[in-house]
Design an enzyme around this catalytic site. Structure first.
Site, short mmCIF file in Angstrom:
data_model
loop_
_atom_site.label_atom_id
_atom_site.label_comp_id
_atom_site.label_asym_id
_atom_site.label_seq_id
_atom_site.Cartn_x
_atom_site.Cartn_y
_atom_site.Cartn_z
N LYS A 23 0.79 -1.25 -0.03
CA LYS A 23 0.02 0.05 0.02
C LYS A 23 1.00 1.30 0.09
O LYS A 23 0.55 2.01 -0.82
CB LYS A 23 -0.83 -0.10 1.39
CG LYS A 23 -1.33 1.27 1.77
CD LYS A 23 -2.24 1.25 2.87
CE LYS A 23 -1.55 1.73 4.05
NZ LYS A 23 -1.38 3.13 4.59
N ASN A 24 1.77 1.11 0.97
CA ASN A 24 2.72 2.33 0.95
C ASN A 24 3.75 2.83 0.02
O ASN A 24 4.45 3.50 -0.10
CB ASN A 24 3.38 2.36 2.31
CG ASN A 24 2.54 2.77 3.33
OD1 ASN A 24 1.19 3.12 3.07
ND2 ASN A 24 2.67 2.62 4.57
N CYS A 117 -4.59 12.41 13.41
CA CYS A 117 -5.07 11.15 13.20
C CYS A 117 -4.91 10.46 14.40
O CYS A 117 -4.22 10.73 15.35
CB CYS A 117 -4.44 10.34 11.68
SG CYS A 117 -2.99 9.54 12.37
N ARG A 122 0.93 14.19 13.36
CA ARG A 122 1.49 14.13 12.21
C ARG A 122 1.54 15.27 11.28
O ARG A 122 0.80 15.56 10.50
CB ARG A 122 0.52 13.24 11.28
CG ARG A 122 0.35 11.83 12.33
CD ARG A 122 0.08 10.59 11.51
NE ARG A 122 0.84 10.10 10.39
CZ ARG A 122 0.41 9.29 9.58
NH1 ARG A 122 -0.87 8.69 9.76
NH2 ARG A 122 1.10 8.81 8.66
N ASP A 308 5.06 0.33 12.13
CA ASP A 308 3.80 -0.13 11.50
C ASP A 308 3.66 -1.68 11.83
O ASP A 308 2.71 -2.24 11.53
CB ASP A 308 3.82 -0.20 9.83
CG ASP A 308 3.72 1.20 9.66
OD1 ASP A 308 3.51 1.46 8.34
OD2 ASP A 308 3.34 2.18 10.51
N ARG A 400 -8.36 -0.74 4.74
CA ARG A 400 -7.43 0.46 4.27
C ARG A 400 -6.05 -0.31 3.66
O ARG A 400 -5.59 0.17 2.91
CB ARG A 400 -7.00 1.63 5.12
CG ARG A 400 -8.09 2.28 5.37
CD ARG A 400 -7.85 3.51 6.19
NE ARG A 400 -6.87 4.18 5.62
CZ ARG A 400 -6.37 5.46 5.95
NH1 ARG A 400 -6.92 5.81 7.13
NH2 ARG A 400 -5.72 6.35 5.18
C1 EPZ Z 1 4.86 6.85 6.55
O1 EPZ Z 1 3.93 7.76 7.21
C2 EPZ Z 1 3.66 5.75 6.28
N1 EPZ Z 1 2.50 5.94 5.53
C3 EPZ Z 1 3.06 5.40 7.76
O2 EPZ Z 1 2.55 4.09 7.52
C4 EPZ Z 1 4.31 4.76 8.72
O3 EPZ Z 1 3.80 4.63 9.90
C5 EPZ Z 1 5.44 6.16 8.70
O4 EPZ Z 1 5.79 6.45 7.02
C6 EPZ Z 1 6.61 5.84 9.45
O5 EPZ Z 1 7.30 4.54 8.77
C7 EPZ Z 1 2.69 6.03 4.13
O6 EPZ Z 1 3.65 5.92 3.90
C8 EPZ Z 1 1.66 6.39 3.37
P1 EPZ Z 1 6.64 10.06 8.67
P2 EPZ Z 1 4.46 9.40 7.48
O7 EPZ Z 1 6.56 11.28 8.21
O8 EPZ Z 1 5.38 9.63 6.13
C9 EPZ Z 1 6.79 13.30 12.09
C10 EPZ Z 1 0.49 2.66 7.92
O9 EPZ Z 1 0.18 2.07 8.84
N2 EPZ Z 1 6.97 14.38 10.91
O10 EPZ Z 1 8.00 9.32 8.29
O11 EPZ Z 1 3.50 10.24 7.69
C11 EPZ Z 1 5.87 12.61 12.30
O12 EPZ Z 1 4.96 13.26 13.34
C12 EPZ Z 1 0.74 4.06 8.03
O13 EPZ Z 1 0.66 2.32 6.54
C13 EPZ Z 1 7.03 15.55 11.23
O14 EPZ Z 1 7.38 15.96 12.37
O15 EPZ Z 1 5.44 9.20 8.45
C14 EPZ Z 1 6.25 11.37 13.07
O16 EPZ Z 1 6.51 11.59 14.35
C15 EPZ Z 1 0.76 4.70 9.45
N3 EPZ Z 1 7.05 16.54 10.32
C16 EPZ Z 1 7.91 10.98 12.22
O17 EPZ Z 1 8.24 12.47 11.60
C17 EPZ Z 1 6.84 16.21 8.90
O18 EPZ Z 1 6.82 16.97 8.04
C18 EPZ Z 1 7.61 9.95 11.11
O19 EPZ Z 1 6.61 10.38 10.34
C19 EPZ Z 1 6.55 14.67 8.65
C20 EPZ Z 1 6.73 13.91 9.62
#
Ligand code: EPZ
Length: 438
Positions: A23-24, A117, A122, A308, A400
């Site tokens: 999915k990702n 969420c 996020r 995840d 999802r």
């Molecule tokens: C991706 O989300 C995945 N989603 C998530 O999978 C996964 O849990 C996550 O990466 C971590 O591996 C998709 O790929 C669609 P991050 P993402 O930005 O990109 C902080 C699932 O279950 N952050 O790597 O949103 C954030 O708050 C989903 O399939 C900022 O502070 O995760 C978090 O604490 C859930 N500012 C950390 O970074 C930003 O601009 C990691 O988030 C962006 C992120």
């Protein structure tokens, strides 16, 4: 009428499960089709609800798509607008992945700000700051991000505070059409990011450093779609979820169409807990010959243990001998599944970002509610270990990211059925049931 999964626990499993596409990986790949007008063909696409939400969004933007057997065709030559509405962002925050490509293709983009969420706030500040580094002007109005780059985007050096997966993906796509060289430091290294980078390479973008913290690429103004179909990489989180099955339900499971190299950290932890796992090419076997052992698990960006799979390994550790300590470093609120596991009888204490799991505890079937995608998978695993019947509500989360989960589990012997609440009391029925006059 609410749907739920009804699971009869403690039936040993055996057989083969085919792993679906990730999915990702498919979500950023679909966003990337915005960059190059023309027709893309993808195979091994996971038929999950997030896929259709992204296709609905692309259609809203003016793209056309159709499925033919295992092939998904997308034509983005007629895109006519650069706005991603709140209704779609609210349903799927990964819609924000259209921001970079829309800005790159049209020189402007208007995308609804994603809210929080269940697993955390996020923010997307890293996405926006990176786009500004590429020359974009970012404004906010009425809950929307307005990005503009009338003179086009220019390559730049970007340093991410956090190796954010979707920030890295958004910026790779924006830089793909920027003039000149872009370097992203502290980039995310996930296989899904590497997959997207390789797709950009097929569009003619020169790119190096994928899978490392330093990615360098040279944008090009006129990319064209790949001439061959592109296969979506296997879903490593689905793979990790199903590898745990023998630890909860007993028996032996074979997984086909997987990619074990994406799961080095999970495999090490699962084996340390006592699971026997063998790998042969794209096939994996798992079984649990002996009592499970308690573990320390700390989630981290790839190649560390993936957040995840945190909920899923927590389900396993309720059956392990001893006290396990799970630390969730990525998201500030990703222990919602604890409360539901406790309703099944698990002994878990949460202290900030740490969960302490004591085991083994016999689980008893109950009615539980999933709060997010991976929490729902965790509850399915726990239900398979529980004595008696469990009802899991909140299937919109599960659907999802897991393709045909109950079919795949039924095929290996799980007693699992998707049902609807026969008795769903509406407002007036509830009042009558309480004997009150309307
Ligand atoms: C991706 O989300 C995945 N989603 C998530 O999978 C996964 O849990 C996550 O990466 C971590 O591996 C998709 O790929 C669609 P991050 P993402 O930005 O990109 C902080 C699932 O279950 N952050 O790597 O949103 C954030 O708050 C989903 O399939 C900022 O502070 O995760 C978090 O604490 C859930 N500012 C950390 O970074 C930003 O601009 C990691 O988030 C962006 C992120």
């Amino acid at each position: 009428m609410r749907e739920y999964l009804e699971i009869e626990g403690r039936y040993s499993l055996s057989g083969t499960i085919r792993i679906s596409g990730a999915k990702n990986a498919v979500l950023p790949a679909l966003a990337a089709t915005i960059l190059a007008p023309g027709t893309f063909v993808f195979t091994n696409v996971p038929r999950v609800s997030d896929l259709y939400t992204m296709l609905e969004l692309l259609n809203y933007l003016g793209a056309f798509w159709r499925e033919e057997g295992d092939r998904l065709w997308i034509d983005t030559s007629q895109l006519e607008q650069a706005e991603t509405p709140y209704a779609l962002v609210r349903r799927m925050r990964a819609s924000v992945l259209t921001l970079g490509p829309l800005l790159a293709r049209f020189g402007r983009a208007r995308v609804a700000l994603p809210g929080g969420c269940p697993i955390g706030k996020r923010p997307i500040d890293l996405h926006l700051r990176g786009l500004e580094r590429l020359g974009a002007r970012i404004e906010f109005s009425h809950g929307y991000i307005k990005a503009s780059a009338p003179q086009g985007l220019k390559g730049a050096e970007i340093i991410l505070d956090i190796p954010s997966v979707t920030a890295t993906e958004n910026l790779l796509m924006a830089a793909a059409l920027a003039s000149g060289r872009t370097e992203i430091r502290n980039a995310a290294r996930e296989p899904e990011v590497v997959f997207l980078g390789r797709l950009l390479g097929l569009l003619g973008v020169k790119i190096a450093g994928l899978g490392t913290e330093r990615i360098v690429l040279y944008g090009r103004p006129d990319p064209s779609p790949p001439s061959q179909p592109v296969a979506i990489i296997p879903d490593r989180i689905e793979t990790g979820t199903y590898l745990l099955l023998p630890g909860l339900a007993g028996g032996e499971i074979e997984l086909a169409g997987a990619e074990a190299s994406f799961l080095e950290a999970p495999l090490e932890k699962f084996r340390a807990a006592g699971l026997e796992i063998e790998v042969e090419g794209s096939r994996l076997w798992a079984y649990a010959p002996r009592r499970l052992k308690a573990l320390e698990v700390v989630t981290a960006p790839y190649p560390g243990f993936p957040t995840d799979l945190q909920a899923q390994i927590m389900a396993l550790l309720t059956q392990a001998q001893g006290v396990s300590v799970i630390t969730e470093n990525l998201f500030e609120n990703r222990f919602q599944h604890v409360f539901e596991l406790q309703r099944l009888g698990a002994q878990i204490k949460v202290d900030g970002r740490t969960a302490i799991v004591s085991g083994p505890t016999p689980l008893q079937g109950a009615e539980v509610e999933a709060s997010d995608l991976r929490a729902s998978a965790c509850l399915v695993l726990a239900a398979l270990a529980a004595e008696g019947r469990t009802r899991i509500y909140g299937l919109e989360h599960l659907d999802r990211g897991y393709e045909r989960m109950e079919e795949k589990l039924k095929a290996v012997g799980a007693r699992i059925r998707r049902k609807r609440d026969a008795l769903e009391l509406g407002g007036d029925q509830r009042a009558r049931a309480r004997g009150k006059a309307l």
